[in-house]
Design a protein around this motif. Structure first.
Motif, mmCIF file in Angstrom:
data_model
loop_
_atom_site.group_PDB
_atom_site.id
_atom_site.type_symbol
_atom_site.label_atom_id
_atom_site.label_comp_id
_atom_site.label_asym_id
_atom_site.label_seq_id
_atom_site.Cartn_x
_atom_site.Cartn_y
_atom_site.Cartn_z
ATOM 1 N N LYS A 44 0.954 -1.163 0.043
ATOM 2 C CA LYS A 44 -0.003 0.091 -0.064
ATOM 3 C C LYS A 44 0.735 1.477 -0.127
ATOM 4 C CE LYS A 44 -3.988 -1.938 2.295
ATOM 5 N NZ LYS A 44 -4.825 -1.967 3.541
ATOM 6 N N CYS A 45 2.178 1.220 0.730
ATOM 7 C CA CYS A 45 2.936 2.508 0.768
ATOM 8 C C CYS A 45 4.295 2.160 0.074
ATOM 9 C CB CYS A 45 2.720 3.129 2.171
ATOM 10 S SG CYS A 45 3.264 2.193 3.302
ATOM 11 N N GLN A 46 4.898 3.084 -0.260
ATOM 12 C CA GLN A 46 6.234 2.865 -0.822
ATOM 13 C C GLN A 46 7.349 3.175 0.208
ATOM 14 O OE1 GLN A 46 5.846 6.629 -3.207
ATOM 15 N NE2 GLN A 46 7.994 6.865 -3.112
ATOM 16 N N TYR A 47 7.101 3.682 1.255
ATOM 17 C CA TYR A 47 7.916 3.635 2.432
ATOM 18 C C TYR A 47 7.716 2.786 3.699
ATOM 19 C CZ TYR A 47 9.007 8.092 0.119
ATOM 20 O OH TYR A 47 9.335 9.072 -0.930
ATOM 21 N N VAL A 48 8.965 2.334 4.037
ATOM 22 C CA VAL A 48 8.488 1.419 5.199
ATOM 23 C C VAL A 48 9.147 1.766 6.353
ATOM 24 C CG1 VAL A 48 8.650 -0.648 3.889
ATOM 25 C CG2 VAL A 48 10.802 0.129 4.452
ATOM 26 N N LYS A 49 9.440 2.962 6.632
ATOM 27 C CA LYS A 49 9.944 3.532 7.808
ATOM 28 C C LYS A 49 9.232 5.075 7.973
ATOM 29 C CE LYS A 49 14.464 1.631 8.072
ATOM 30 N NZ LYS A 49 15.914 1.738 8.063
ATOM 31 N N VAL A 50 9.059 5.307 9.191
ATOM 32 C CA VAL A 50 8.212 6.802 9.434
ATOM 33 C C VAL A 50 9.327 7.689 9.186
ATOM 34 C CG1 VAL A 50 7.331 8.132 11.200
ATOM 35 C CG2 VAL A 50 6.642 5.636 11.356
ATOM 36 N N GLU A 51 10.532 7.403 9.473
ATOM 37 C CA GLU A 51 11.572 8.464 9.169
ATOM 38 C C GLU A 51 11.636 8.672 7.719
ATOM 39 O OE1 GLU A 51 12.781 5.488 10.957
ATOM 40 O OE2 GLU A 51 11.930 6.406 12.795
ATOM 41 N N ASP A 52 11.490 7.905 7.095
ATOM 42 C CA ASP A 52 11.496 7.984 5.495
ATOM 43 C C ASP A 52 10.391 8.671 4.904
ATOM 44 O OD1 ASP A 52 13.845 6.273 5.301
ATOM 45 O OD2 ASP A 52 12.609 4.668 4.789
ATOM 46 N N ILE A 53 9.394 8.674 5.568
ATOM 47 C CA ILE A 53 7.931 9.254 5.245
ATOM 48 C C ILE A 53 8.304 10.870 5.676
ATOM 49 C CG2 ILE A 53 5.711 9.646 5.623
ATOM 50 C CD1 ILE A 53 5.227 6.644 5.824
ATOM 51 N N ASP A 54 8.852 11.139 6.888
ATOM 52 C CA ASP A 54 8.983 12.418 7.285
ATOM 53 C C ASP A 54 9.990 12.988 6.382
ATOM 54 O OD1 ASP A 54 7.258 12.404 9.511
ATOM 55 O OD2 ASP A 54 8.677 11.481 10.884
ATOM 56 N N ALA A 55 11.214 12.400 5.973
ATOM 57 C CA ALA A 55 11.998 13.015 4.918
ATOM 58 C C ALA A 55 11.468 13.379 3.720
ATOM 59 C CB ALA A 55 13.158 11.789 4.955
ATOM 60 N N ALA A 56 10.445 12.564 3.185
ATOM 61 C CA ALA A 56 10.056 12.721 1.910
ATOM 62 C C ALA A 56 9.059 14.070 1.952
ATOM 63 C CB ALA A 56 9.125 11.636 1.398
ATOM 64 N N ILE A 57 8.058 14.064 3.100
ATOM 65 C CA ILE A 57 7.428 15.341 3.277
ATOM 66 C C ILE A 57 8.331 16.505 3.467
ATOM 67 C CG2 ILE A 57 5.902 16.442 4.981
ATOM 68 C CD1 ILE A 57 4.831 13.337 5.652
ATOM 69 N N GLU A 58 9.294 16.386 4.211
ATOM 70 C CA GLU A 58 10.028 17.496 4.334
ATOM 71 C C GLU A 58 10.541 17.996 2.973
ATOM 72 O OE1 GLU A 58 14.194 18.833 6.537
ATOM 73 O OE2 GLU A 58 12.935 17.355 7.768
ATOM 74 N N ARG A 59 10.903 16.990 2.074
ATOM 75 C CA ARG A 59 11.615 17.298 0.797
ATOM 76 C C ARG A 59 10.670 17.953 0.014
ATOM 77 N NH1 ARG A 59 11.006 14.623 -3.547
ATOM 78 N NH2 ARG A 59 10.282 12.745 -2.520
ATOM 79 N N LEU A 60 9.634 17.460 -0.001
ATOM 80 C CA LEU A 60 8.313 17.963 -0.965
ATOM 81 C C LEU A 60 7.879 19.341 -0.239
ATOM 82 C CD1 LEU A 60 6.130 14.846 -1.352
ATOM 83 C CD2 LEU A 60 7.523 16.036 -3.234
ATOM 84 N N GLU A 61 7.881 19.674 1.015
ATOM 85 C CA GLU A 61 7.659 20.852 1.545
ATOM 86 C C GLU A 61 8.762 21.988 0.987
ATOM 87 O OE1 GLU A 61 6.883 20.021 5.807
ATOM 88 O OE2 GLU A 61 4.831 19.862 5.257
#
Length: 134
Positions: A44-61
């Motif tokens: 369902k999701c491409q990331y398997v770590k919460v840290e990876d998701i946070d990093a992706a969100i930060e990068r997009l923002e």
């Protein structure tokens, strides 16, 4: 030991062996269920770590804040960020379900018990063969 005692001991040991095998099957089923659940979440999701998701969100923002882009592009990024935040819950669920994984030490202990019972059965069979020779 008499032949009757040997047969009774043999039956008890076989019942114990079957009980241990049943416990092992239950552990295997639990492990398979956890794996299937984790696989479904990973799909369902491409990331398997919460840290990876946070990093992706930060990068997009950061990209939104420091790059000039058309409004359409900006909307797409906002949707991506929203999806990433939703997937955070899925990833947390994945790690919580990992906690329900089978303890390898429990499996090892059951295998050790199974081996010991198997050895007892083998010795009882040998003893029974000795009794039959007499």
């Amino acid at each position: 030991l008499t032949m009757g005692d040997l047969c009774a001991s043999f039956s008890r040991e076989q019942e114990e062996q079957n009980g241990i095998r049943t416990q092992l099957k239950a552990l295997d089923a639990q492990k398979d269920a956890v794996r299937a659940q984790q696989k479904a979440i990973r799909e369902k999701c491409q990331y398997v770590k919460v840290e990876d998701i946070d990093a992706a969100i930060e990068r997009l923002e950061n990209e939104m804040a420091h790059t000039s882009m058309p409004l359409n592009e900006e909307k797409k990024i906002v949707v991506q960020i929203s999806e990433l935040r939703k997937s955070k819950a899925l990833v947390k669920e994945l790690f919580e379900s990992s906690g329900g994984a089978v303890d390898p030490a429990a499996r090892d202990a059951l295998y050790a018990q199974l081996k010991a019972v198997g050895e007892k059965i083998t010795s009882l069979k040998a003893e029974e063969q000795e009794q039959r020779k007499i």
